[in-house]
Design a protein around this motif. Structure first.
Motif, mmCIF file in Angstrom:
data_model
loop_
_atom_site.group_PDB
_atom_site.id
_atom_site.type_symbol
_atom_site.label_atom_id
_atom_site.label_comp_id
_atom_site.label_asym_id
_atom_site.label_seq_id
_atom_site.Cartn_x
_atom_site.Cartn_y
_atom_site.Cartn_z
ATOM 1 N N ASN A 270 -116.207 60.955 -2.344
ATOM 2 C CA ASN A 270 -116.999 62.179 -2.413
ATOM 3 C C ASN A 270 -118.084 62.255 -1.342
ATOM 4 O OD1 ASN A 270 -116.184 63.736 -5.098
ATOM 5 N ND2 ASN A 270 -116.080 61.540 -5.526
ATOM 6 N N ASN A 271 -118.002 61.304 -0.387
ATOM 7 C CA ASN A 271 -118.917 61.289 0.763
ATOM 8 C C ASN A 271 -120.389 61.323 0.336
ATOM 9 O OD1 ASN A 271 -119.314 61.108 3.551
ATOM 10 N ND2 ASN A 271 -119.589 63.330 3.746
ATOM 11 N N MET A 272 -120.696 60.561 -0.719
ATOM 12 C CA MET A 272 -122.077 60.494 -1.231
ATOM 13 C C MET A 272 -122.761 59.287 -0.597
ATOM 14 S SD MET A 272 -121.040 61.505 -5.162
ATOM 15 C CE MET A 272 -122.700 61.675 -5.821
ATOM 16 N N ARG A 273 -123.170 59.467 0.650
ATOM 17 C CA ARG A 273 -123.645 58.349 1.464
ATOM 18 C C ARG A 273 -125.068 57.915 1.140
ATOM 19 N NH1 ARG A 273 -119.534 55.581 3.969
ATOM 20 N NH2 ARG A 273 -117.866 57.074 4.408
ATOM 21 N N ASP A 274 -125.766 58.672 0.322
ATOM 22 C CA ASP A 274 -127.159 58.317 0.008
ATOM 23 C C ASP A 274 -127.273 57.527 -1.294
ATOM 24 O OD1 ASP A 274 -126.381 60.473 -1.540
ATOM 25 O OD2 ASP A 274 -128.387 61.338 -1.622
ATOM 26 N N ILE A 275 -126.128 57.102 -1.850
ATOM 27 C CA ILE A 275 -126.134 56.341 -3.104
ATOM 28 C C ILE A 275 -125.353 55.048 -2.894
ATOM 29 C CG2 ILE A 275 -125.555 56.354 -5.574
ATOM 30 C CD1 ILE A 275 -125.484 59.428 -5.403
ATOM 31 N N GLN A 276 -125.848 53.946 -3.471
ATOM 32 C CA GLN A 276 -125.168 52.656 -3.398
ATOM 33 C C GLN A 276 -125.190 51.980 -4.760
ATOM 34 O OE1 GLN A 276 -127.578 50.758 -0.265
ATOM 35 N NE2 GLN A 276 -125.736 50.694 1.001
ATOM 36 N N ILE A 277 -124.212 51.077 -4.959
ATOM 37 C CA ILE A 277 -124.189 50.264 -6.171
ATOM 38 C C ILE A 277 -124.163 48.792 -5.790
ATOM 39 C CG2 ILE A 277 -121.644 50.377 -6.366
ATOM 40 C CD1 ILE A 277 -122.132 50.302 -9.481
ATOM 41 N N MET A 278 -124.741 47.969 -6.637
ATOM 42 C CA MET A 278 -124.731 46.508 -6.480
ATOM 43 C C MET A 278 -123.915 45.933 -7.630
ATOM 44 S SD MET A 278 -128.055 44.005 -6.659
ATOM 45 C CE MET A 278 -127.909 42.215 -6.564
ATOM 46 N N GLY A 279 -123.136 44.885 -7.365
ATOM 47 C CA GLY A 279 -122.319 44.302 -8.430
ATOM 48 C C GLY A 279 -121.949 42.857 -8.181
ATOM 49 N N TYR A 280 -120.981 42.387 -8.944
ATOM 50 C CA TYR A 280 -120.604 40.972 -8.947
ATOM 51 C C TYR A 280 -119.169 40.753 -8.462
ATOM 52 C CZ TYR A 280 -124.714 39.264 -11.441
ATOM 53 O OH TYR A 280 -125.992 38.895 -11.777
ATOM 54 N N ASP A 281 -118.955 39.606 -7.870
ATOM 55 C CA ASP A 281 -117.646 39.020 -7.573
ATOM 56 C C ASP A 281 -116.988 39.567 -6.314
ATOM 57 O OD1 ASP A 281 -117.790 37.284 -9.776
ATOM 58 O OD2 ASP A 281 -117.116 38.885 -11.093
ATOM 59 N N MET A 282 -116.562 38.605 -5.517
ATOM 60 C CA MET A 282 -115.954 38.862 -4.213
ATOM 61 C C MET A 282 -114.461 39.164 -4.386
ATOM 62 S SD MET A 282 -115.858 39.103 -1.018
ATOM 63 C CE MET A 282 -114.910 38.660 0.424
ATOM 64 N N VAL A 283 -114.164 40.297 -5.022
ATOM 65 C CA VAL A 283 -112.781 40.762 -5.091
ATOM 66 C C VAL A 283 -112.584 41.777 -3.977
ATOM 67 C CG1 VAL A 283 -112.542 40.293 -7.549
ATOM 68 C CG2 VAL A 283 -113.352 42.528 -6.818
ATOM 69 N N PHE B 293 -124.978 45.153 -2.333
ATOM 70 C CA PHE B 293 -124.865 43.698 -2.405
ATOM 71 C C PHE B 293 -123.738 43.318 -3.358
ATOM 72 C CE2 PHE B 293 -129.628 44.197 -1.983
ATOM 73 C CZ PHE B 293 -129.724 43.756 -0.667
ATOM 74 N N ILE B 294 -123.154 42.150 -3.112
ATOM 75 C CA ILE B 294 -122.273 41.491 -4.072
ATOM 76 C C ILE B 294 -122.885 40.138 -4.405
ATOM 77 C CG2 ILE B 294 -120.028 40.377 -4.468
ATOM 78 C CD1 ILE B 294 -118.775 42.384 -2.539
ATOM 79 N N ILE B 295 -122.951 39.808 -5.677
ATOM 80 C CA ILE B 295 -123.313 38.439 -6.073
ATOM 81 C C ILE B 295 -122.013 37.696 -6.342
ATOM 82 C CG2 ILE B 295 -124.404 37.001 -7.837
ATOM 83 C CD1 ILE B 295 -126.576 39.050 -8.083
ATOM 84 N N ALA B 296 -121.776 36.653 -5.577
ATOM 85 C CA ALA B 296 -120.534 35.878 -5.686
ATOM 86 C C ALA B 296 -120.790 34.597 -6.469
ATOM 87 C CB ALA B 296 -119.999 35.555 -4.298
ATOM 88 N N GLN B 297 -119.740 34.113 -7.140
ATOM 89 C CA GLN B 297 -119.923 32.917 -7.982
ATOM 90 C C GLN B 297 -118.763 31.925 -7.891
ATOM 91 O OE1 GLN B 297 -119.986 33.853 -12.192
ATOM 92 N NE2 GLN B 297 -118.796 35.698 -11.897
#
Length: 353
Positions: free
Chosen positions: A275-288, A302-306
């Motif tokens: 949706n080309n919503m370039r002013d929003i970001q999400i942070m989450g877990y796991d390097m998939v 960001f990604i938090i990897a474990q």
């Protein structure tokens, strides 16, 4: 260092070779004085048994079971499985086999069916991703009774007394996630917490503890920032998720940062890209793979990897050391809390051991 032979130990102790062999392998029919002489000689000669050679000579087959949740491809659990397979390959000479069984998350009957089948096969050791503590305890009580060692993965339940545990310190991980998010979102009035739910619950105890750590940091350092939860169904379709996300962002136009405490940040990240919503970001877990691509494309901050791969490998290796080599193992093994960004994601080595 010169190899110490059984003959050398026997001469030092003044006993027969057969007596030394019985002491080394803890066999009966050795008098107390003879055992004392052999043990004294072993200590003086600084003898170190070759546990690997002994285990190979025994030529026994070992069967371990791993009970993990059903999952999609490219999920955190797939990394776990790849680590398990690598451990089998490395220990091929010791006749180790690991059978992976899958249960449905939130379904106690599925978990019970899974462990019942497992027990019927008389395994030598077990790796468990636990269900709720009451249901898991029913299983682990039987394992303790039958003296079957088990390792816990992902969620730590110390009261169940596992042989060992592998996973992140969930509270610290959530606390760290909040701290990193606030490096870029400290001036926001509101952030969105994205949660997948089933029957009013998130998908794991680990996520519950991460949220406690996350909210603890936010309460102490950024109490003015509103945390708005967006709860979506655990197994929704893309169109269902898109409709929910569209409505949320229409109603919250000032929300520019989001976080999820599981591996599904790409659900939001892909929606933002489409949706080309370039002013929003999400942070989450796991390097998939899907998360990594969202990070590269800029919809994920960001990604938090474990190190899921390393966790799978280490669980099998720990059972191997404890059961086959009779070694003591580390009871609690917290994994690194690693922060990945667009700039360093391609240098992350998920197969590093």
């Amino acid at each position: 260092m010169e190899k110490i032979r059984i003959k050398d130990i026997a001469e030092r102790a003044g006993v027969s070779v057969g007596t030394v062999d019985r002491v080394l392998h803890n066999r009966p029919n050795v008098s107390a004085p003879a055992r004392e002489k052999v043990e004294k000689a072993l200590k003086e000669m600084e003898y170190q048994p070759n546990v690997y050679a002994s285990a190979l000579a025994y030529n026994k087959t070992y069967v371990f079971y791993a009970l993990i949740p059903q999952h999609e491809s490219e999920a955190y659990w797939e990394e776990i499985e790849q680590g398990v397979q690598k451990a089998i390959e490395v220990r091929r000479d010791f006749n180790i086999n690991v059978k992976i069984m899958y249960y449905e998350r939130f379904n106690n009957n599925s978990f019970i069916d899974c462990y019942t089948q497992c027990l019927a096969s008389n395994p030598n050791g077990i790796i468990i991703v636990p269900q709720d503590i009451e249901t898991t305890k029913q299983f682990t009580d039987i394992l303790h009774e039958q003296q079957i060692p088990f390792v816990m993965l992902d969620s730590y339940m110390p009261d169940l007394k596992p042989l060992s545990f592998f996973g992140q310190d969930s509270f610290c991980s959530g606390y760290f996630a909040a701290k990193m998010l606030m490096l870029i979102a400290s001036n926001e009035k509101e952030i969105m917490l994205f949660k997948q739910m089933k029957d009013g619950k998130v998908t794991s105890k680990q996520q519950v503890n991460r949220e406690v750590g996350f909210r603890h940091y936010m309460h102490d350092h950024f109490p003015q920032i509103k945390i708005t939860e967006l709860c979506v169904p655990f197994k929704g379709t893309r169109s269902e998720y898109d409709a929910i996300l569209k409505e949320f962002f229409e109603q919250h136009p000032d929300t520019h940062h989001c976080i999820t405490l599981n591996s599904k940040a790409h659900i939001v990240g892909e929606f933002l890209l489409r949706n080309n919503m370039r002013d929003i970001q999400i942070m989450g877990y796991d390097m998939v793979a899907k998360n990594a691509e969202c990070l590269r494309q800029g919809s994920m901050s960001f990604i938090i990897a474990q190190h899921g791969y390393q966790q799978g490998y280490s669980c099998v290796d720990t059972l191997f050391k404890a059961i086959v080599l009779k070694k003591k193992v580390q009871p609690v093994n917290y994994m690194p809390i690693e922060l990945l960004t667009k700039e360093n994601v391609d240098f992350y080595r998920r197969t590093q051991l």
